[in-house]
Design a protein around this motif. Sequence first.
Motif, PDB file in Angstrom:
ATOM      1  N   LYS A   1       0.846  -1.191   0.000  1.00 29.00           N
ATOM      2  CA  LYS A   1       0.000   0.000   0.000  1.00 29.00           C
ATOM      3  C   LYS A   1       0.880   1.239   0.000  1.00 29.00           C
ATOM      4  O   LYS A   1       1.936   1.249   0.650  1.00 29.00           O
ATOM      5  CB  LYS A   1      -0.886   0.022   1.251  1.00 29.00           C
ATOM      6  CG  LYS A   1      -1.796  -1.184   1.397  1.00 29.00           C
ATOM      7  CD  LYS A   1      -2.577  -1.122   2.699  1.00 29.00           C
ATOM      8  CE  LYS A   1      -3.572  -2.270   2.794  1.00 29.00           C
ATOM      9  NZ  LYS A   1      -4.372  -2.210   4.036  1.00 29.00           N
ATOM     10  N   ILE A   2       0.443   2.259  -0.716  1.00 32.35           N
ATOM     11  CA  ILE A   2       1.194   3.510  -0.629  1.00 32.35           C
ATOM     12  C   ILE A   2       1.136   4.000   0.816  1.00 32.35           C
ATOM     13  O   ILE A   2       0.140   3.831   1.507  1.00 32.35           O
ATOM     14  CB  ILE A   2       0.646   4.569  -1.604  1.00 32.35           C
ATOM     15  CG1 ILE A   2      -0.829   4.849  -1.367  1.00 32.35           C
ATOM     16  CG2 ILE A   2       0.897   4.164  -3.032  1.00 32.35           C
ATOM     17  CD1 ILE A   2      -1.391   5.962  -2.212  1.00 32.35           C
ATOM     18  N   ARG A   3       2.232   4.584   1.250  1.00 30.44           N
ATOM     19  CA  ARG A   3       2.308   4.977   2.655  1.00 30.44           C
ATOM     20  C   ARG A   3       2.862   6.386   2.783  1.00 30.44           C
ATOM     21  O   ARG A   3       3.555   6.894   1.904  1.00 30.44           O
ATOM     22  CB  ARG A   3       3.203   4.019   3.437  1.00 30.44           C
ATOM     23  CG  ARG A   3       4.668   4.025   3.001  1.00 30.44           C
ATOM     24  CD  ARG A   3       5.526   3.248   3.970  1.00 30.44           C
ATOM     25  NE  ARG A   3       6.893   3.074   3.482  1.00 30.44           N
ATOM     26  CZ  ARG A   3       7.872   2.528   4.196  1.00 30.44           C
ATOM     27  NH1 ARG A   3       7.633   2.100   5.411  1.00 30.44           N
ATOM     28  NH2 ARG A   3       9.077   2.399   3.695  1.00 30.44           N
ATOM     29  N   MET A   4       2.548   6.970   3.910  1.00 28.89           N
ATOM     30  CA  MET A   4       3.215   8.198   4.315  1.00 28.89           C
ATOM     31  C   MET A   4       4.313   7.824   5.302  1.00 28.89           C
ATOM     32  O   MET A   4       4.275   6.753   5.908  1.00 28.89           O
ATOM     33  CB  MET A   4       2.205   9.158   4.947  1.00 28.89           C
ATOM     34  CG  MET A   4       1.154   9.641   3.958  1.00 28.89           C
ATOM     35  SD  MET A   4      -0.274  10.436   4.757  1.00 28.89           S
ATOM     36  CE  MET A   4      -1.247   8.986   5.195  1.00 28.89           C
ATOM     37  N   GLN A   5       5.285   8.724   5.468  1.00 29.48           N
ATOM     38  CA  GLN A   5       6.383   8.449   6.395  1.00 29.48           C
ATOM     39  C   GLN A   5       6.700   9.687   7.224  1.00 29.48           C
ATOM     40  O   GLN A   5       6.573  10.822   6.747  1.00 29.48           O
ATOM     41  CB  GLN A   5       7.656   8.054   5.633  1.00 29.48           C
ATOM     42  CG  GLN A   5       7.612   6.659   5.030  1.00 29.48           C
ATOM     43  CD  GLN A   5       8.928   6.329   4.373  1.00 29.48           C
ATOM     44  OE1 GLN A   5       9.260   6.845   3.312  1.00 29.48           O
ATOM     45  NE2 GLN A   5       9.690   5.456   4.994  1.00 29.48           N
ATOM     46  N   VAL A   6       7.095   9.432   8.450  1.00 26.45           N
ATOM     47  CA  VAL A   6       7.535  10.530   9.312  1.00 26.45           C
ATOM     48  C   VAL A   6       8.797  11.143   8.721  1.00 26.45           C
ATOM     49  O   VAL A   6       9.749  10.426   8.372  1.00 26.45           O
ATOM     50  CB  VAL A   6       7.819  10.025  10.738  1.00 26.45           C
ATOM     51  CG1 VAL A   6       8.442  11.133  11.597  1.00 26.45           C
ATOM     52  CG2 VAL A   6       6.541   9.504  11.376  1.00 26.45           C
ATOM     53  N   ARG A   7       8.805  12.472   8.577  1.00 31.54           N
ATOM     54  CA  ARG A   7       9.979  13.177   8.062  1.00 31.54           C
ATOM     55  C   ARG A   7      10.769  13.841   9.193  1.00 31.54           C
ATOM     56  O   ARG A   7      11.983  13.730   9.252  1.00 31.54           O
ATOM     57  CB  ARG A   7       9.546  14.222   7.028  1.00 31.54           C
ATOM     58  CG  ARG A   7      10.712  14.912   6.326  1.00 31.54           C
ATOM     59  CD  ARG A   7      10.246  15.743   5.137  1.00 31.54           C
ATOM     60  NE  ARG A   7       9.550  16.957   5.529  1.00 31.54           N
ATOM     61  CZ  ARG A   7       8.263  17.189   5.340  1.00 31.54           C
ATOM     62  NH1 ARG A   7       7.503  16.263   4.783  1.00 31.54           N
ATOM     63  NH2 ARG A   7       7.696  18.327   5.713  1.00 31.54           N
ATOM     64  N   SER A   8      10.058  14.527  10.074  1.00 28.79           N
ATOM     65  CA  SER A   8      10.722  15.173  11.212  1.00 28.79           C
ATOM     66  C   SER A   8       9.668  15.506  12.267  1.00 28.79           C
ATOM     67  O   SER A   8       8.458  15.469  12.003  1.00 28.79           O
ATOM     68  CB  SER A   8      11.453  16.449  10.772  1.00 28.79           C
ATOM     69  OG  SER A   8      10.535  17.427  10.315  1.00 28.79           O
TER      70      SER A   8
END
Length: 420
Positions: free
Chosen positions: A86-93
């Motif tokens: 699945k497409i995901r979001m990721q923590v950047r900061s």
Amino acid sequence: MSEKKQPWNRPMPEQQFKLMREILDAPSPVGLEGAMTYGVLKPHFESFAPGDWQLRQFKGHAGVVLDTHPGRDDMFKVMLIGHADKIRMQVRSIGDDGKIWINTDSFLPTVLVGHEVKLFSEDPDNPGSYRMIQGGTVEALGAIHFADPAVRSGDRGIKKEQIYLDLQIHGENKKQQVLNLGVRPGDSIIMDRPIRSGFSPDTFYGAYLDNGLGCFVTSEVARLIAEAGGTRQVRVLFAIASYEEIGRFGSRVLAGELEPDVLIGVDVNHDYMAAPGIGDRRMQPLEMGKGFTMAVGAIASEQLNRIIESTAKQHDIPMQRDMVGADTGTDGMAGVLAAVDCAATSIGFPIRNMHTISETGNTQDVLAAIHALTYTLQALDALDDPHREFLDNHPRLDRATPLEHQGSAKPDEGDENSAL
């Protein structure tokens, strides 16, 4: 079988819908697909697979393949592929005010705001162990009152750099509160909405129909083939791939490893008739509720498509032709990308709102794909020599017969629909 009793003309049975919901709900962001492949599909495969079938696993990713004739490389091999990622979001900061700034991946920033998500965080003190945080929402502006006039009027959109996760952090040491949870850059975030039945008959909606639906179809075809006694001269590889959303890297590994003679990608498609604002693009009239889709063009094998289309017509299964141009956009390209000599195509089902939290599909299209693929495998198995069928019957346009004007009378409705 009468038309009313045909599965693709009836509501999907509740038990089957429940399985579809479980597959779609499995948290399997790119690179972490094991929840779907090992948590749901592997037990499902094992529940019906005959004892001589084998489940193949892989080291570099969580893809799996259910093999009907392990070790029989002399047989004609057909691979069906759905992809579990699945497409995901990721923590950047993490900001001093407790905001968790995130990358949006393949989501439009404007479709994310306000939606609930799940954050999966690896335990810093116990690598390989994951925790889940629920209750956060994706935000960008905070409130319309804080947006500049162009955003408020709709003249300008939201930029992906504005997107953050709000965990309702307040009080002292806001950043530290987030750090104390073990949240780190790179942690995965996915939409939190299981599928539900829609308002209109035979519809459903929710997150990640792309492409838990392809995995569901592949697994149901496997079950039907097993219940029918398997295949005699065709070795079927029911494959669940990874990494499709970032370049179809998983399916090309499966194709490279197992070298199928035929490869069929199973993935969602677009309902172009319902898509807003694209009328001037003159897209093909694919429509939810009108049957499964079959790719035409790109690397799609006309020989393979002929068998699928003939089989669908024989069983009165509704089908729509999908023009794909230079690239199917699916795991149907895996054979080419892996440099494997195989006949390939892509089968799908039109959905609305792809890559949003409210993807919408029709169960009858899904059932049409399941049974068309099942009958196609059985048709391939019934060929005198499947290898020679594909070696010797490439279309010859130099043998095309002249076609003259056919008049102005309208064709029957059935013929008109089949030409889409």
